[in-house]
Design an enzyme around this catalytic site. Structure first.
Site, PDB file in Angstrom:
ATOM      1  N   ASP A   1      -7.621  36.011 -74.074  1.00 53.32           N
ATOM      2  CA  ASP A   1      -7.860  35.505 -75.426  1.00 53.32           C
ATOM      3  C   ASP A   1      -8.988  34.485 -75.300  1.00 53.32           C
ATOM      4  O   ASP A   1      -8.803  33.439 -74.689  1.00 53.32           O
ATOM      5  CB  ASP A   1      -6.565  34.871 -75.946  1.00 53.32           C
ATOM      6  CG  ASP A   1      -6.717  34.247 -77.330  1.00 53.32           C
ATOM      7  OD1 ASP A   1      -7.861  34.068 -77.783  1.00 53.32           O
ATOM      8  OD2 ASP A   1      -5.678  33.923 -77.933  1.00 53.32           O
TER       9      ASP A   1
ATOM     10  N   LYS B   1       1.052  38.674 -78.923  1.00 52.96           N
ATOM     11  CA  LYS B   1       2.157  37.801 -79.347  1.00 52.96           C
ATOM     12  C   LYS B   1       3.465  38.139 -78.635  1.00 52.96           C
ATOM     13  O   LYS B   1       4.550  38.077 -79.214  1.00 52.96           O
ATOM     14  CB  LYS B   1       2.361  37.865 -80.876  1.00 52.96           C
ATOM     15  CG  LYS B   1       1.110  37.541 -81.675  1.00 52.96           C
ATOM     16  CD  LYS B   1       0.684  36.079 -81.544  1.00 52.96           C
ATOM     17  CE  LYS B   1      -0.587  35.796 -82.338  1.00 52.96           C
ATOM     18  NZ  LYS B   1      -1.837  36.159 -81.613  1.00 52.96           N
TER      19      LYS B   1
ATOM     20  N   ASP C   1      -6.723  39.225 -78.551  1.00 49.50           N
ATOM     21  CA  ASP C   1      -7.031  39.400 -77.131  1.00 49.50           C
ATOM     22  C   ASP C   1      -8.167  40.382 -76.910  1.00 49.50           C
ATOM     23  O   ASP C   1      -8.147  41.496 -77.434  1.00 49.50           O
ATOM     24  CB  ASP C   1      -5.781  39.875 -76.390  1.00 49.50           C
ATOM     25  CG  ASP C   1      -4.733  38.786 -76.364  1.00 49.50           C
ATOM     26  OD1 ASP C   1      -4.883  37.869 -75.551  1.00 49.50           O
ATOM     27  OD2 ASP C   1      -3.809  38.824 -77.197  1.00 49.50           O
TER      28      ASP C   1
ATOM     29  N   LYS D   1       0.741  32.993 -75.472  1.00 46.87           N
ATOM     30  CA  LYS D   1       1.577  33.956 -74.761  1.00 46.87           C
ATOM     31  C   LYS D   1       0.734  34.825 -73.827  1.00 46.87           C
ATOM     32  O   LYS D   1      -0.482  34.887 -73.937  1.00 46.87           O
ATOM     33  CB  LYS D   1       2.325  34.827 -75.766  1.00 46.87           C
ATOM     34  CG  LYS D   1       3.719  34.296 -76.107  1.00 46.87           C
ATOM     35  CD  LYS D   1       4.572  34.019 -74.879  1.00 46.87           C
ATOM     36  CE  LYS D   1       6.033  33.822 -75.181  1.00 46.87           C
ATOM     37  NZ  LYS D   1       6.721  32.860 -74.312  1.00 46.87           N
TER      38      LYS D   1
ATOM     39  N   GLY E   1     -13.230  34.048 -57.189  1.00 46.98           N
ATOM     40  CA  GLY E   1     -13.013  35.244 -56.382  1.00 46.98           C
ATOM     41  C   GLY E   1     -12.111  36.291 -57.009  1.00 46.98           C
ATOM     42  O   GLY E   1     -12.237  37.470 -56.711  1.00 46.98           O
TER      43      GLY E   1
ATOM     44  N   TYR F   1       2.332  25.126 -72.101  1.00 49.47           N
ATOM     45  CA  TYR F   1       2.169  26.246 -73.025  1.00 49.47           C
ATOM     46  C   TYR F   1       0.716  26.343 -73.504  1.00 49.47           C
ATOM     47  O   TYR F   1       0.175  25.370 -74.007  1.00 49.47           O
ATOM     48  CB  TYR F   1       3.099  26.075 -74.235  1.00 49.47           C
ATOM     49  CG  TYR F   1       2.898  27.166 -75.243  1.00 49.47           C
ATOM     50  CD1 TYR F   1       3.363  28.450 -74.987  1.00 49.47           C
ATOM     51  CD2 TYR F   1       2.201  26.943 -76.422  1.00 49.47           C
ATOM     52  CE1 TYR F   1       3.158  29.481 -75.890  1.00 49.47           C
ATOM     53  CE2 TYR F   1       1.986  27.970 -77.334  1.00 49.47           C
ATOM     54  CZ  TYR F   1       2.471  29.231 -77.058  1.00 49.47           C
ATOM     55  OH  TYR F   1       2.252  30.245 -77.953  1.00 49.47           O
TER      56      TYR F   1
ATOM     57  N   ASP G   1       2.546  34.611 -87.748  1.00 54.26           N
ATOM     58  CA  ASP G   1       1.734  34.948 -86.563  1.00 54.26           C
ATOM     59  C   ASP G   1       2.268  36.189 -85.849  1.00 54.26           C
ATOM     60  O   ASP G   1       2.230  36.279 -84.607  1.00 54.26           O
ATOM     61  CB  ASP G   1       1.645  33.778 -85.579  1.00 54.26           C
ATOM     62  CG  ASP G   1       0.715  32.671 -86.058  1.00 54.26           C
ATOM     63  OD1 ASP G   1       0.179  32.779 -87.182  1.00 54.26           O
ATOM     64  OD2 ASP G   1       0.527  31.691 -85.308  1.00 54.26           O
TER      65      ASP G   1
END
Ligand code: F6R
Ligand code: MG
Ligand code: MG
Length: 365
Positions: free
Chosen positions: A11, A132, A53, A231, A103, A228, A286
């Protein structure tokens, strides 16, 4: 011909909020992959999205964890982040947890699913991408696809699948792995993979041939970051047809939506809704969590496709059911089982609030 199929995602900025990706970010990523193809690093590459994403689908001959491929993915995410920053998109560069590439993108924020195999006469692959939700969301679908005869009739009536599949399962908290043979060890395996927040199916192998059938991204963002940051929004590659389950057997689990961890603030249980790429736009609270499925035939590594598998009308009922499940879960508001159990809330934004209340507790008499 030995091919590596790498799906690497991050994301790098949402439009609007965390609901979707901006076309300019995807266009920039496509440009980066096209350049790498022209230079001969990639056989083929496509950039797409699932919700917020950015997804890079790449074929090459550098093997898994190839330095050049991971560097290309990282540089592409950085280029996408620059576009996101210029447009002031939300959470630009969100999943890039470090400043410099070291790397391998593993452990740096992005999710990775890669497999190397000898391309078959006809190489059918399905790539699932979710938004999500967390790594572990594939546990039940993978179990159904590769171990459940009520889902995959091929396990019963196709001689080339009758000896079953082996499942590699990771303990993401203890950093250990274990392999189970299906069908004879399914009860032992279900003890673990029935707890998908801790035990995650990493890969599945055809037992007779030892051929890899599936691989998933298992990175837990909160554990990588120590806090956090959104996700995991995992991806999963499944090889199909021949000694592997047929396309319809691979898609079938998604016709019966299940509850997964994620949704608003990564802190809720909600239905995983199968949708077309176009409809991967989690917006209500969401969410609810989405899964897309892209199908390809490989031709000497060239990606023939995609076919947008969940655009099929046969998944309309699943979407309807998922929306009903979403309503039912939403009715609980901040209460469990909609909100995650306390232990899982440790990996969300809740610990800061819990800390504030700590000193106000007094002992009972
Ligand atoms: C869940 C997700 C969103 C955000 C929420 C708050 O994976 O990405 O539900 O957690 O929109 O976002 P911020 O903190 O970025 O304002
Ligand atoms: Mg986001
Ligand atoms: Mg996301």
């Amino acid at each position: 011909m030995k091919i590596t199929l790498s799906v690497i995602k991050a994301d790098v900025g949402g439009y609007v909020g965390h609901s979707e990706s901006h076309p300019d970010v995807i266009a920039k990523a496509s440009e980066c992959l096209a350049k790498a193809k022209k230079e001969g690093l990639l056989i083929d590459g496509q950039a797409t999205k699932c919700g917020d994403d950015l997804q890079l689908i790449m074929t090459h001959q550098q093997g898994t964890s190839g330095y050049e491929i991971h560097k290309l993915a990282w540089d592409t995410f950085v280029a996408g982040t620059e576009v996101a920053k210029a447009l002031k998109l939300h959470g630009a560069g969100q999943d890039l947890l470090t400043d410099a590439f070291s790397g391998n993108v593993r452990g740096m924020g992005p999710g990775v699913a890669e497999m190397e195999f000898e391309e078959r006469e006809a190489e059918t692959v399905l790539i699932f991408m979710a938004d999500k939700t967390s790594a572990g969301a594939w546990n039940m679908p993978l179990y159904k696809i590769f171990a459940d005869p009520f889902n995959t009739i091929g396990l019963v009536i196709a001689a080339n699948m009758h000896n079953g599949f082996a499942f590699e399962v990771l303990d993401v908290k203890e950093h250990k792995k274990i392999t189970f043979n299906a069908p004879e060890e399914i009860y032992d395996m279900l003890v673990l993979i029935g707890a998908p927040s801790r035990f995650v199916v990493k890969a599945v192998y055809h037992r007779d041939s030892q051929e890899i059938g599936s691989v998933s991204s298992t990175e837990r963002l909160s554990m990588t970051a120590g806090r956090y940051v959104g996700k995991d929004d995992p991806v999963c590659i499944v090889r199909s047809q021949g000694v592997f389950p047929a396309v319809g057997e691979v898609l079938e689990p998604f016709a019966s939506p299940i509850l997964v961890e994620g949704w608003m603030r990564g802190s809720h249980m909600g239905p995983l809704m199968p949708v077309s790429v176009e409809d991967s736009t989690p917006s209500r609270f969401d969410g609810p969590p989405r899964v897309i499925g892209l199908g390809f035939q490989l031709c000497e590594g060239t990606l023939i496709g995609p076919r947008d598998m969940f655009a099929d009308k046969a998944f309309n009922l699943a979407r309807h059911k998922a929306n009903e499940m979403a309503d039912m879960m939403r009715r609980h508001g901040p209460f469990e089982p909609h909100r995650l159990p306390l232990e899982e809330m440790e990996y969300t934004t809740m610990p800061q609030v819990a800390k504030k209340l700590k000193d106000r507790f007094v002992n009972l008499d």
